[in-house]
Write a protein that holds these residues in place. Structure first.
Motif, short mmCIF file in Angstrom:
data_model
loop_
_atom_site.label_atom_id
_atom_site.label_comp_id
_atom_site.label_asym_id
_atom_site.label_seq_id
_atom_site.Cartn_x
_atom_site.Cartn_y
_atom_site.Cartn_z
N LEU A 170 0.99 -1.17 0.15
CA LEU A 170 -0.01 0.21 0.21
C LEU A 170 0.58 1.32 0.07
O LEU A 170 0.13 2.30 0.09
CB LEU A 170 -0.86 0.05 1.16
CG LEU A 170 -2.05 -1.09 1.39
CD1 LEU A 170 -2.52 -1.12 2.70
CD2 LEU A 170 -3.13 -1.08 0.06
N LEU A 171 2.05 1.14 -0.22
CA LEU A 171 3.02 2.36 -0.10
C LEU A 171 2.75 3.43 -1.13
O LEU A 171 2.64 4.53 -0.75
CB LEU A 171 4.47 1.85 -0.31
CG LEU A 171 5.52 2.95 0.03
CD1 LEU A 171 5.53 3.33 1.40
CD2 LEU A 171 6.99 2.50 -0.62
N HIS A 172 2.21 2.97 -2.26
CA HIS A 172 1.72 4.10 -3.43
C HIS A 172 0.41 4.62 -3.11
O HIS A 172 -0.34 5.62 -3.66
CB HIS A 172 1.78 3.56 -4.87
CG HIS A 172 2.99 3.23 -5.14
ND1 HIS A 172 4.30 4.27 -5.20
CD2 HIS A 172 3.88 1.93 -5.50
CE1 HIS A 172 5.19 3.78 -5.32
NE2 HIS A 172 5.24 2.41 -5.62
N GLU A 173 -0.34 3.93 -2.10
CA GLU A 173 -2.04 4.18 -1.63
C GLU A 173 -1.87 5.17 -0.59
O GLU A 173 -3.28 5.80 -0.26
CB GLU A 173 -2.68 3.27 -1.45
CG GLU A 173 -2.63 1.94 -2.71
CD GLU A 173 -3.27 2.44 -3.76
OE1 GLU A 173 -4.56 3.17 -3.82
OE2 GLU A 173 -2.83 2.34 -5.20
N LYS A 174 -0.81 5.57 0.13
CA LYS A 174 -1.04 6.60 1.17
C LYS A 174 -1.35 7.75 0.80
O LYS A 174 -0.96 8.33 0.10
CB LYS A 174 0.47 6.40 2.00
CG LYS A 174 0.36 7.50 3.08
CD LYS A 174 1.60 7.27 3.96
CE LYS A 174 2.67 8.03 3.21
NZ LYS A 174 2.59 9.47 3.16
N GLN A 175 -2.33 8.35 1.48
CA GLN A 175 -2.98 9.98 0.99
C GLN A 175 -2.77 10.88 2.27
O GLN A 175 -3.00 11.93 1.97
CB GLN A 175 -4.44 9.49 0.92
CG GLN A 175 -4.79 8.55 -0.22
CD GLN A 175 -4.38 9.24 -1.55
OE1 GLN A 175 -4.58 10.29 -1.84
NE2 GLN A 175 -3.63 8.15 -2.31
N VAL A 176 -2.24 10.14 3.36
CA VAL A 176 -2.07 11.31 4.35
C VAL A 176 -0.97 10.75 5.20
O VAL A 176 -0.87 9.68 5.61
CB VAL A 176 -3.62 11.49 5.34
CG1 VAL A 176 -3.99 10.17 6.00
CG2 VAL A 176 -3.52 12.62 6.30
N GLY A 177 -0.46 11.89 5.93
CA GLY A 177 0.71 11.36 6.93
C GLY A 177 2.05 11.36 6.38
O GLY A 177 2.19 11.24 5.24
N GLU A 178 2.92 11.16 7.29
CA GLU A 178 4.50 10.99 6.85
C GLU A 178 4.75 9.52 6.85
O GLU A 178 4.64 8.98 7.90
CB GLU A 178 5.12 11.80 7.71
CG GLU A 178 5.01 13.14 7.79
CD GLU A 178 5.70 13.91 8.92
OE1 GLU A 178 6.70 13.27 9.25
OE2 GLU A 178 5.46 14.79 9.15
N THR A 179 5.36 8.76 5.90
CA THR A 179 5.75 7.69 5.91
C THR A 179 7.02 7.68 6.92
O THR A 179 7.82 8.39 7.01
CB THR A 179 6.55 7.14 4.66
OG1 THR A 179 5.42 7.29 3.56
CG2 THR A 179 6.87 5.71 4.66
N THR A 180 7.03 6.65 8.01
CA THR A 180 7.90 6.82 9.01
C THR A 180 8.51 5.25 9.18
O THR A 180 8.12 4.41 8.63
CB THR A 180 7.35 7.34 10.54
OG1 THR A 180 8.06 7.63 11.21
CG2 THR A 180 6.46 6.27 10.85
N ASN A 181 9.48 5.37 10.39
CA ASN A 181 10.23 4.05 10.70
C ASN A 181 10.02 3.91 12.26
O ASN A 181 9.57 4.98 12.88
CB ASN A 181 11.53 4.15 10.07
CG ASN A 181 12.26 5.40 10.71
OD1 ASN A 181 12.80 5.28 11.62
ND2 ASN A 181 12.53 6.41 9.83
N MET A 182 10.78 2.64 12.81
CA MET A 182 10.48 2.66 14.12
C MET A 182 11.33 3.44 14.88
O MET A 182 11.11 3.66 15.94
CB MET A 182 10.96 1.14 14.37
CG MET A 182 10.49 0.55 15.60
SD MET A 182 8.59 0.56 15.73
CE MET A 182 8.15 -0.60 14.44
N LEU A 183 12.51 4.16 14.22
CA LEU A 183 13.30 4.96 14.93
C LEU A 183 12.44 5.99 15.54
O LEU A 183 12.51 6.47 16.67
CB LEU A 183 14.68 5.23 14.21
CG LEU A 183 15.50 6.27 15.07
CD1 LEU A 183 16.02 5.83 16.37
CD2 LEU A 183 16.67 6.68 14.14
N ASP A 184 11.71 6.69 14.69
CA ASP A 184 10.85 7.95 14.72
C ASP A 184 9.96 7.56 15.65
O ASP A 184 9.57 8.31 16.42
CB ASP A 184 10.40 8.59 13.38
CG ASP A 184 11.48 8.95 12.32
OD1 ASP A 184 12.33 9.34 12.76
OD2 ASP A 184 10.88 9.19 11.33
N ILE A 185 9.14 6.44 15.79
CA ILE A 185 8.15 5.91 16.51
C ILE A 185 8.79 5.94 18.02
O ILE A 185 7.97 6.64 18.68
CB ILE A 185 7.55 4.64 15.97
CG1 ILE A 185 6.90 4.90 14.92
CG2 ILE A 185 6.45 4.20 17.14
CD1 ILE A 185 6.18 3.72 14.07
#
Length: 198
Positions: A170-185
């Motif tokens: 679904l990477l190309h289907e994301k419509q809102v928000g910032e793609t993130t990683n576990m370090l940021d979380i």
């Protein structure tokens, strides 16, 4: 320039390797090679957040991410990223697109009502993090998009797990928000006054 081959490594390893390179490389240039789009986005966002100019070159299915900035170019965290001492910062982590167990139709309705009602937290709602099946709330066709966009417009940072988006294709289907990683979380968890898990 330090070159890091992070192909085949799962999140958050490529970002952690990029962080280590940035902290130890004196010339302010780093290249990270990854072989999936989620890692490409995560590493690029990380380097940009540290003040680097980022370029990406795709070769034979691999992504060569180059960050250039020079010593001292890394950006300090902005005021928006740091909790205000007088205001409680709440992070809500949503791990599913349904609330509760038993009836999926009811569970989806409850989750949509929950997302809609989050605005009642006001300025205390600081981060909304979507992981695992929760990322489906942020993609094309989701009934939650209007409310999520409203939250984002109100200043809530919405973080959407890149590894999870990739897992569900679904990477190309994301419509809102910032793609993130576990370090940021994990960093957001450290900065938050309170973490609510759904």
């Amino acid at each position: 320039m330090k070159v890091i081959d992070a192909r085949g490594l799962a999140c958050p390893a490529p970002v952690l390797m990029a962080r280590d390179a940035v902290e130890t490389d004196a010339d302010g240039r780093v290249k990270v090679i990854v072989n999936d789009r989620a890692s490409k986005e995560n590493v690029s966002l990380f380097l940009e957040s540290r003040g680097f100019h980022v370029s990406v070159d795709e070769r034979d299915g691999d992504f060569h991410i180059t960050g250039e900035g020079g010593p001292g170019a890394a950006a300090a965290p902005s005021a928006a990223d740091l909790p205000d001492a007088d205001l409680k910062k709440i992070m809500v982590m949503v791990t599913t697109d349904r609330m509760g167990y038993g009836d999926d139709t009811l569970g989806l309705k409850l989750m949509l009502n929950f997302i809609k009602t989050l605005r009642e937290m006001g300025s205390e709602l600081w981060r909304l993090v979507l992981v695992n099946n929760g990322v489906k709330l942020a993609v094309t066709g989701s009934a939650a998009l209007e409310d999520l966009n409203s939250l984002a417009a109100a200043g809530v940072t919405i973080l959407v797990c890149g590894t999870c988006l990739t897992h569900f294709d679904l990477l190309h289907e994301k419509q809102v928000g910032e793609t993130t990683n576990m370090l940021d979380i994990v960093t957001a968890m450290q900065l938050a006054d309170k973490v609510v898990n759904i």
